[in-house]
Design a protein around this motif. Sequence first.
Motif, mmCIF file in Angstrom:
data_model
loop_
_atom_site.group_PDB
_atom_site.id
_atom_site.type_symbol
_atom_site.label_atom_id
_atom_site.label_comp_id
_atom_site.label_asym_id
_atom_site.label_seq_id
_atom_site.Cartn_x
_atom_site.Cartn_y
_atom_site.Cartn_z
ATOM 1 N N PHE A 125 -8.002 -0.357 10.416
ATOM 2 C CA PHE A 125 -6.975 -1.272 11.351
ATOM 3 C C PHE A 125 -6.492 -0.902 12.559
ATOM 4 N N THR A 145 -10.013 -1.251 14.186
ATOM 5 C CA THR A 145 -10.682 -2.605 13.714
ATOM 6 C C THR A 145 -11.806 -2.780 14.207
ATOM 7 N N LYS A 149 -9.965 -7.459 5.796
ATOM 8 C CA LYS A 149 -9.255 -7.674 7.148
ATOM 9 C C LYS A 149 -7.722 -8.255 6.625
ATOM 10 N N PRO A 150 -6.846 -7.581 7.778
ATOM 11 C CA PRO A 150 -5.586 -7.987 7.682
ATOM 12 C C PRO A 150 -5.482 -9.375 8.069
ATOM 13 N N ASP A 197 -3.076 -10.470 1.612
ATOM 14 C CA ASP A 197 -2.862 -9.138 1.665
ATOM 15 C C ASP A 197 -3.912 -8.106 1.315
ATOM 16 N N VAL A 198 -4.043 -7.214 2.181
ATOM 17 C CA VAL A 198 -5.024 -6.368 1.840
ATOM 18 C C VAL A 198 -5.346 -5.828 0.344
ATOM 19 N N ARG A 226 -1.051 1.697 7.106
ATOM 20 C CA ARG A 226 -1.734 0.589 5.932
ATOM 21 C C ARG A 226 -3.157 1.230 5.646
ATOM 22 N N THR A 227 -3.924 1.657 6.428
ATOM 23 C CA THR A 227 -5.074 2.182 5.973
ATOM 24 C C THR A 227 -4.987 3.395 5.015
#
Length: 287
Positions: free
Chosen positions: A141, A145, A166-167, A171-172, A196-197
Motif C-alpha cells: 500500500f 502500491t 487492493k484497497p 475491505d482488504v 495497514r500492510t
Amino acid sequence: MDKNEDIIKRIQNNYTQLSKSQKIIAEYIINHYDKAAFMTAAKLGNSINISESTVVRFANALGYDGYPELQSALQELIKNKLTTVQRLEMTDETDEVSILNNVLKSDIENIKETKEEIDKNSFKEVVDNIFKAKKIYIIGFRSSTAIAEYLGFYLNLILENVILVKPGISDVFEQMLRVDSNDLVIGIGFPRYSKRTLEVLKYAKSQNAKIVAITDSLISPLTEIADEILLAKSNMASFVDSLVAPLSLINALIVSVGIREKDKITDTFEKLENIWNEYEIYLSKNA
C-alpha cells in the motif's frame, strides 16, 4: 561493534574517546541529525569549520567503514521520524542538473548495495515457495502500491493463482478471508511503512500462511512476522524514497519465476500477441 546499533547510541557510547574536533562533529549530529543525514562529508565539515578528512576519521572512529556508511545510518534513523514536509524543507539543492546527478547516483548506490547484500538463498527459497503455494497474495500500500501492482501484473501472466490485494474495492481483510497455511503472502513495505500492510500480514500469519517480506532493512516492522525476507535498499536522495532497487529486485523475481515456466509462458505470450494485434492494444509498427 554492533552494526545495527542506533547511531546516536553509538556516538554516546564512544563520546569520551573522541578527539576535541570529533566531539564537535558528534554534538552537531546529535542536535541536527535530520540535516546531517543529507550532507556530504565536506558540507558537514564546512558547516562547523572542520575539515572533510576529520569528518571521515570521525566515521571510522565510530566503527563505520567510511562516511557513506555513517550517512546511511543517519538516514535509517530518520526514515520514520520525519514527515514528507520536513524532508522537503531539508532539501536545499535547487540546480536541476545537480538534482539529476544526485538522484541517479543515489539510485545506482541503492542497486549496488542491494546486489551485494541480498541473501541469495532466501531469494531462491522465495521462488520455490511461489510454486508451492495454492494461492499467492500480494500486498503493498501507499508508495509500495506501484511495486505490488507491477509484480501482480506479471505474475498473473505466468501463473493462475495470483491475487493482488487492493484497497478501495472491498475491505482488504475480506479479500484475505480464506487465506490459509497452503498460501503464500508477499508483503511489500518501504518507509514510511503502511500500518495497514502490517495489519494484513499479521492476520495472514495468524492463519498460518507463509509470509515473504520485501522491504528495506532488518529493522523494518515487516521482518518481525516474515518467514523469508528480501531486502532492497531505498535510501532517499531527498523527500522522495528511492524505489529503483526494490523494482529491480521484483524484476529478478519475475524473470526467475518466468524462466521456470518458460514453455508455458511462451504459449501464453503467443496467445496474447494475437489478442493484442487483433484488438490493436499497442501502436502498430507502421503507425
